[in-house]
Design an enzyme around this catalytic site. Structure first.
Site, PDB file in Angstrom:
ATOM      1  N   ALA A 113      89.691  -2.093 -44.755  1.00 14.70           N
ATOM      2  CA  ALA A 113      90.286  -1.191 -43.766  1.00 14.70           C
ATOM      3  C   ALA A 113      90.980  -0.016 -44.447  1.00 14.70           C
ATOM      4  O   ALA A 113      90.896   1.132 -43.990  1.00 14.70           O
ATOM      5  CB  ALA A 113      91.263  -1.960 -42.887  1.00 14.70           C
ATOM      6  N   ASP A 114      91.690  -0.293 -45.529  1.00 16.42           N
ATOM      7  CA  ASP A 114      92.330   0.779 -46.292  1.00 16.42           C
ATOM      8  C   ASP A 114      91.299   1.749 -46.850  1.00 16.42           C
ATOM      9  O   ASP A 114      91.472   2.969 -46.795  1.00 16.42           O
ATOM     10  CB  ASP A 114      93.122   0.184 -47.455  1.00 16.42           C
ATOM     11  CG  ASP A 114      94.432  -0.446 -47.023  1.00 16.42           C
ATOM     12  OD1 ASP A 114      95.091   0.105 -46.144  1.00 16.42           O
ATOM     13  OD2 ASP A 114      94.792  -1.500 -47.576  1.00 16.42           O
ATOM     14  N   ILE A 115      90.231   1.198 -47.430  1.00 18.70           N
ATOM     15  CA  ILE A 115      89.219   2.055 -48.051  1.00 18.70           C
ATOM     16  C   ILE A 115      88.511   2.904 -47.005  1.00 18.70           C
ATOM     17  O   ILE A 115      88.296   4.108 -47.197  1.00 18.70           O
ATOM     18  CB  ILE A 115      88.218   1.201 -48.843  1.00 18.70           C
ATOM     19  CG1 ILE A 115      88.919   0.535 -50.031  1.00 18.70           C
ATOM     20  CG2 ILE A 115      87.048   2.048 -49.337  1.00 18.70           C
ATOM     21  CD1 ILE A 115      88.079  -0.504 -50.746  1.00 18.70           C
TER      22      ILE A 115
END
Length: 404
Positions: free
Chosen positions: A166-168
């Site tokens: 999700a961060d990436i």
């Protein structure tokens, strides 16, 4: 030749993974990235671990090529420093808690009111508005909320991905949006207010799984190493291990069974003629392939599959990836400095033929506070006063300069 973003200045009030990944990509492309950190420990990821010769693995990955300024944003003087930095910047990126930037006087509307050409990016877990706006938004929580965990793992066990997906995802969309906004500004003179939601970035990555749910009213099953829509597509046993085989079309199936497995009768088996047939009879198809692959040594099977053009691989361990022959042969490793040592780093995936990514050093906390404040016109004596009153932190390895 010049890097694409030379001359672009980015100010980032950022932490953890998503926003730092976005701005690191901009730094690799030549932008000057001024990273604003808390005085008390800095970016959260500095303290996740200290495995890279005393520096956190996440921090080394995400923060090369940036200038670190350590400022207490709870003070009026600290907030004024950041606003002055933004006034001369091209891009401002923040991923503070929802509403925090606005409370600090760093909200998009306020920043752009006197600087309309500024590009601002607000990166958050759930976006502005809606019932989840104020929820905490760590990667695992977003993977859960987006449904990614529900379709990842084995039939028996759901798992999150082994990397912060999700961060990436949100970091990549953030960087992409900044590049598009810079292009528009250079063409038309317009700034931009950009919002990126981790939830929305991750749901976008669900792709075919989301459409499967919408049009069949059934979620794709968790398949482990398998694929919901393709067969054979899994790990198959060998005499001394296993090989992953992924046959994506009917021609590939015929090559597998005729040219590699020496089982031409499977090519015309009515259960296996087309991919749709093979998926409908997946268990029988996988069993038939496994009955032949288990007779092979792993290396021999990989060699034969490659010669026949059948997609295949072995599961590499992290130790294998570090010494991966393809990365070595293509010269993808470089070195970057950290506050403790010089460490390996991979070139960014996108390669320019005429210029190499900047890949600058990973900064110590507050390493550039003094030089950045000097750039704002502050004298060393004024900076020393800010340090004395704990409004900013300058890296203790750098001697304080005093002037009359």
């Amino acid at each position: 030749m010049r890097l694409p973003l030379e001359g672009v200045t980015v100010v980032a009030v950022e932490q953890a993974v998503a926003a730092p990944l976005a701005t690191r990509q901009l730094a690799d492309l030549g932008a000057r990235v001024i990273k604003v950190e808390r005085r008390d420990g800095g970016d959260l990821s500095r303290g996740y671990d200290h495995v890279v010769d005393g520096t956190g693995a996440h921090f080394v990955w995400l923060n090369r090529g940036k200038e670190s300024v350590a400022v207490d944003l709870k003070t009026a003087e600290g907030r004024d420093i950041v606003r002055r930095l933004v006034d001369s910047a091209d891009v401002f990126v923040q991923n503070l808690a929802p509403g925090a930037a606005k409370r600090l006087g760093l909200g998009t509307d306020e920043l752009r009111s006197n600087h309309p050409e500024l590009i601002t990016v607000d990166l958050s877990g759930f976006g502005t508005g809606g019932p989840h706006e104020q929820r905490k938004a760590y990667d695992m929580l977003i993977q859960a909320e987006a449904g990614l965990i529900s379709i990842t793992g084995t039939p028996e066990t759901a798992v999150k991905t082994g990397i912060p997906t999700a961060d990436i995802a949100s970091g990549l969309y953030c960087a992409q949006a900044v590049l598009a906004a810079l292009l528009r500004r250079w063409r038309f003179g317009e700034g931009a207010s950009i919002e990126v939601s981790m939830l929305e970035a991750t749901v976008e990555w669900l792709g075919h799984a989301l459409y499967t749910q919408m049009f069949t009213e059934s979620a794709p099953p968790r398949m482990g190493l398998g694929h919901t829509s393709i067969a054979p597509y899994d790990a198959f046993p060998t005499r001394d291990g296993e090989v992953l085989i992924g046959v994506q079309n009917d021609r590939g199936w015929r090559s597998l069974v005729r040219d590699v497995l020496d089982a031409p009768e499977l090519a015309d088996d009515p259960r296996f003629v087309t991919n749709v047939d093979r998926v409908a009879h997946r268990a029988a198809c996988d069993a038939a392939v496994a009955s032949h692959t288990r007779r092979w040594a792993t290396d021999d099977l990989i060699t034969s599959l490659e010669a026949a053009g059948v997609p295949a691989a072995q599961v590499k361990q992290m130790s294998d990836v570090v010494s991966h022959p393809q990365l070595r042969a293509r010269g993808r490793w470089r070195e970057v400095a950290t506050e403790h040592s010089v460490v390996p780093a991979l070139l960014p995936p996108a390669t320019f033929s005429d210029v190499e990514a900047a890949m600058g050093a990973v900064p110590a906390l507050g390493e550039h506070t003094r030089t950045v404040l000097q750039g704002l016109g502050l004298r060393d004596q004024q900076i020393d006063e800010l340090v004395k009153h704990e409004i900013v932190t300058s890296d203790p390895r750098l001697p304080a300069l005093t002037s009359s």
